[in-house]
Design a protein around this motif. Structure first.
Motif, PDB file in Angstrom:
ATOM      1  N   GLU A 172      41.639  32.794  29.867  1.00 51.23           N
ATOM      2  CA  GLU A 172      41.012  32.216  31.325  1.00 51.23           C
ATOM      3  C   GLU A 172      41.584  32.765  31.718  1.00 51.23           C
ATOM      4  O   GLU A 172      40.598  32.876  32.945  1.00 51.23           O
ATOM      5  CB  GLU A 172      41.349  30.321  31.263  1.00 51.23           C
ATOM      6  N   ARG A 173      42.687  34.138  32.241  1.00 49.26           N
ATOM      7  CA  ARG A 173      42.384  34.791  33.265  1.00 49.26           C
ATOM      8  C   ARG A 173      41.815  36.233  33.437  1.00 49.26           C
ATOM      9  O   ARG A 173      42.090  36.999  33.972  1.00 49.26           O
ATOM     10  CB  ARG A 173      43.997  35.184  33.268  1.00 49.26           C
ATOM     11  N   ILE A 174      41.541  36.406  32.295  1.00 48.38           N
ATOM     12  CA  ILE A 174      40.698  37.342  32.299  1.00 48.38           C
ATOM     13  C   ILE A 174      39.415  37.139  32.897  1.00 48.38           C
ATOM     14  O   ILE A 174      38.690  36.419  31.979  1.00 48.38           O
ATOM     15  CB  ILE A 174      40.324  38.201  30.499  1.00 48.38           C
ATOM     16  N   ALA A 175      38.830  37.386  34.369  1.00 51.83           N
ATOM     17  CA  ALA A 175      37.389  36.754  34.575  1.00 51.83           C
ATOM     18  C   ALA A 175      37.892  37.879  35.640  1.00 51.83           C
ATOM     19  O   ALA A 175      38.788  38.854  36.855  1.00 51.83           O
ATOM     20  CB  ALA A 175      38.510  35.146  35.168  1.00 51.83           C
ATOM     21  N   SER A 176      36.412  37.739  36.298  1.00 58.32           N
ATOM     22  CA  SER A 176      36.071  38.082  37.261  1.00 58.32           C
ATOM     23  C   SER A 176      35.977  37.421  38.491  1.00 58.32           C
ATOM     24  O   SER A 176      35.529  35.870  38.580  1.00 58.32           O
ATOM     25  CB  SER A 176      34.304  39.397  36.772  1.00 58.32           C
ATOM     26  N   ALA A 177      36.276  38.308  39.673  1.00 53.39           N
ATOM     27  CA  ALA A 177      36.584  37.489  41.067  1.00 53.39           C
ATOM     28  C   ALA A 177      36.277  38.529  42.202  1.00 53.39           C
ATOM     29  O   ALA A 177      37.115  39.899  41.563  1.00 53.39           O
ATOM     30  CB  ALA A 177      37.806  37.039  41.191  1.00 53.39           C
ATOM     31  N   SER A 178      36.390  37.803  43.248  1.00 53.00           N
ATOM     32  CA  SER A 178      36.552  39.141  44.744  1.00 53.00           C
ATOM     33  C   SER A 178      35.796  40.053  44.831  1.00 53.00           C
ATOM     34  O   SER A 178      36.040  41.317  44.879  1.00 53.00           O
ATOM     35  CB  SER A 178      38.177  39.610  44.963  1.00 53.00           C
ATOM     36  N   GLY A 179      34.687  39.883  43.969  1.00 55.31           N
ATOM     37  CA  GLY A 179      33.686  41.177  43.693  1.00 55.31           C
ATOM     38  C   GLY A 179      33.339  42.267  43.023  1.00 55.31           C
ATOM     39  O   GLY A 179      33.112  42.850  42.979  1.00 55.31           O
ATOM     40  N   ALA A 180      34.680  41.554  42.043  1.00 57.21           N
ATOM     41  CA  ALA A 180      35.685  43.317  41.570  1.00 57.21           C
ATOM     42  C   ALA A 180      34.973  42.543  39.869  1.00 57.21           C
ATOM     43  O   ALA A 180      35.247  41.282  39.536  1.00 57.21           O
ATOM     44  CB  ALA A 180      36.477  44.036  41.479  1.00 57.21           C
ATOM     45  N   ALA A 181      34.920  43.369  38.899  1.00 54.37           N
ATOM     46  CA  ALA A 181      34.603  42.854  37.783  1.00 54.37           C
ATOM     47  C   ALA A 181      35.630  43.562  36.230  1.00 54.37           C
ATOM     48  O   ALA A 181      36.207  43.933  36.629  1.00 54.37           O
ATOM     49  CB  ALA A 181      33.281  42.975  37.048  1.00 54.37           C
ATOM     50  N   VAL A 182      36.378  42.752  36.030  1.00 56.97           N
ATOM     51  CA  VAL A 182      37.840  42.575  34.554  1.00 56.97           C
ATOM     52  C   VAL A 182      36.684  42.743  33.672  1.00 56.97           C
ATOM     53  O   VAL A 182      36.258  41.280  32.851  1.00 56.97           O
ATOM     54  CB  VAL A 182      39.260  41.840  34.924  1.00 56.97           C
ATOM     55  N   THR A 183      36.591  43.637  32.896  1.00 55.80           N
ATOM     56  CA  THR A 183      36.060  43.934  31.408  1.00 55.80           C
ATOM     57  C   THR A 183      36.718  43.952  30.141  1.00 55.80           C
ATOM     58  O   THR A 183      37.965  44.775  30.181  1.00 55.80           O
ATOM     59  CB  THR A 183      34.545  45.195  31.186  1.00 55.80           C
ATOM     60  N   ALA A 184      36.897  42.881  29.518  1.00 49.97           N
ATOM     61  CA  ALA A 184      38.000  43.304  28.569  1.00 49.97           C
ATOM     62  C   ALA A 184      37.337  43.509  27.302  1.00 49.97           C
ATOM     63  O   ALA A 184      36.463  42.961  26.905  1.00 49.97           O
ATOM     64  CB  ALA A 184      38.528  41.924  28.439  1.00 49.97           C
ATOM     65  N   ILE A 185      37.965  44.176  26.428  1.00 48.25           N
ATOM     66  CA  ILE A 185      37.803  44.585  25.304  1.00 48.25           C
ATOM     67  C   ILE A 185      38.853  44.685  23.793  1.00 48.25           C
ATOM     68  O   ILE A 185      40.266  45.521  24.275  1.00 48.25           O
ATOM     69  CB  ILE A 185      37.261  46.308  24.556  1.00 48.25           C
ATOM     70  N   GLN A 186      38.867  43.980  23.215  1.00 51.26           N
ATOM     71  CA  GLN A 186      39.794  43.505  22.267  1.00 51.26           C
ATOM     72  C   GLN A 186      40.056  43.517  21.101  1.00 51.26           C
ATOM     73  O   GLN A 186      39.195  42.912  20.395  1.00 51.26           O
ATOM     74  CB  GLN A 186      40.690  41.461  23.385  1.00 51.26           C
TER      75      GLN A 186
END
Length: 473
Positions: free
Chosen positions: A289-303
């Motif tokens: 749930e902490r892996i999220a996009s916010a503040s106009g920037a994206a966090v893309t997660a590959i696991q």
């Protein structure tokens, strides 16, 4: 009542689990850090897990506890573990506590720090920067399981089927294509793999835009359990404060849950299904749930996710997969047959495979390709017993095209050039679609299957076929 600077003493040590007594009754908060100073070594960092009574806390050690004795003094910090973030950590290798481990210069004294425990962004803000395809240049991924900018993707596979190689290729491809920051979390992996990744990044020049955070296999379970939080904290800083897109790579998330299971056993909890900790689902949710996009920037997660004994019904695997947008399944059978990347196109999926996202043409091609590959899989036993000559004309044609498609979806990687002698290839989604369409329409029916193996675009395969014909003539 809690207070910074409260002092206590160690009263019990059980591996990574330590009980600390505070005579004053000023108990430090849960998730806050405790410090044990050592004369000739680095301080030992503990994290408060629970309050046992009005004077005692139970804590998890983030470093090795060898030699720790009862009655050793402990100091409460009153705050969670804080790790360095920002431009200063780019190109550096950190451990779970934020200490530099690459034998390079120390970080500046005024480096910004951030606590490793943070709530996920509010639902109204999360996902605002997501959306859009995230092209990797890897044909089978972009075609069958496209990734989204600001989404979560997982690669599931057993031991030795190519998860780490795929992660390394994705790092290489992403840093070249997308001018963002990469944060790599090495969770419970072999020290050799961590060293190889660091060396490869230095060689290819991608290290200056990357932060490496390691809690390796030889480290205590507390370090492996908390290292994803450290990596997430670094990524959240670039997302929230710098408003930069971040690529977050984790290898291997299963080891995070395995460490949690070890800690749970040391805490004396009764195990749940298949011996896992009873808090399995909540631990996965707290991380994802902490892996999220916010503040106009994206966090893309590959696991990357290790699948124990190739059992895809394992509780850890199913718990992780429920949080993913794209699931890439690696097949041991394909790896044994020499198809790399060994991605199983029939088992892999993505929420982006929708005509409204990828377009009608891409969606229709995936349906055609899956039908051909599924029919080929159904016929494999018959082919093994009787050969393709006993099949009907329609099935013979389907098998011919499915075999060529299977070989076309193999691809040489940049990170394996030293081992294979083949130059790495990155293929655009448009070229992948054009190649798949041509193969399904019969353009390569008369080509040798080897011409389509380990190439980039269909034009590359055509040139390989022409050379082969010239040699034969």
């Amino acid at each position: 009542m809690s207070d910074e600077g409260a002092t206590g003493t160690v009263i019990a040590v059980r591996g990574a689990v330590i009980d600390v007594r505070f005579p004053s009754g000023r108990l430090p908060p849960v998730d806050s850090a405790l410090v044990i100073e050592a004369e000739d070594a680095e301080p030992l960092i503990l994290e408060v897990h629970s309050h046992l009574d009005t004077h005692t806390v139970r804590a998890i050690a983030l470093q090795a506890t060898g030699g720790l004795r009862r009655n050793t003094p402990v100091t409460a910090t009153g705050a969670p573990v804080a790790v360095p973030v920002g431009e200063a950590v780019l190109g550096r290798l950190l451990d779970v506590t934020g200490a530099v481990r690459d034998r390079g210069p120390a970080l500046p004294q005024d480096v910004q720090r951030r606590a490793i425990h943070n709530p996920p962004p509010p639902l109204m803000e999360a996902g605002a920067a997501g959306g859009g395809l995230f092209e990797t240049g890897i044909k089978v991924v972009d075609f069958f399981a496209p990734l989204s900018q600001g989404g979560k993707a997982a690669m599931f596979g057993g031991a030795g089927v190519g998860k780490t190689v795929l992660v390394m290729e994705l790092i290489h491809a992403m840093v070249e294509k997308y001018q963002g920051i990469s944060v790599f979390a090495g969770i419970g992996e072999r020290s050799r793999e961590g060293h190889e990744l660091l060396t490869e990044m230095r060689r290819t020049g991608v290290l200056p835009r990357t932060v490496l955070v390691y809690g390796q296999m030889n480290e205590p379970p507390g370090a492996r359990w908390r290292v994803p939080m450290t990596a997430l904290t670094v990524a959240e800083h670039f997302r929230d404060d710098k408003h930069q897109n971040v690529l977050l790579l984790m290898d291997n998330v299963f080891r995070f849950l395995q460490a949690g299971s070890e800690v749970s056993g040391l805490l004396g909890r009764l195990p749940s299904r298949v011996g896992y900790q009873p808090t399995l689902a909540s631990e996965v949710a707290a991380l994802q749930e902490r892996i999220a996009s916010a503040s106009g920037a994206a966090v893309t997660a590959i696991q990357a996710v290790y699948v124990p004994a190739d059992d895809f019904t394992d509780p850890a695997v199913t718990a992780i997969s429920s949080h993913m947008d794209s699931t890439i399944v690696l097949s041991r059978q394909l790896a044994a047959e020499g198809f790399y990347p060994a991605v199983d196109p029939l088992a892999s999926s993505s929420v982006l495979l929708d005509p409204g996202v990828v377009g009608d043409e891409h969606y229709a091609l995936v349906e055609r390709a899956r039908q051909a590959l599924a029919r080929f899989k159904e016929l494999q036993d018959i082919i093994a017993l009787l050969g393709t000559e006993e099949l009907g004309p329609d099935d013979r044609l389907t098998v011919r095209r499915a075999r060529r498609l299977q070989r076309f979806l193999s691809q040489p990687f940049t990170v394996t050039e030293a081992f294979t002698g083949m130059a790495g290839q990155s293929v655009s989604r448009a070229d992948t679609l054009a190649g798949v369409r041509a193969i399904l329409d019969g353009a390569a029916d008369e080509w040798a299957e080897d011409s389509l193996y380990m190439v980039g675009t269909l034009d590359d395969a055509g040139r390989k076929e022409a050379v082969a014909k010239e040699r034969a003539a």
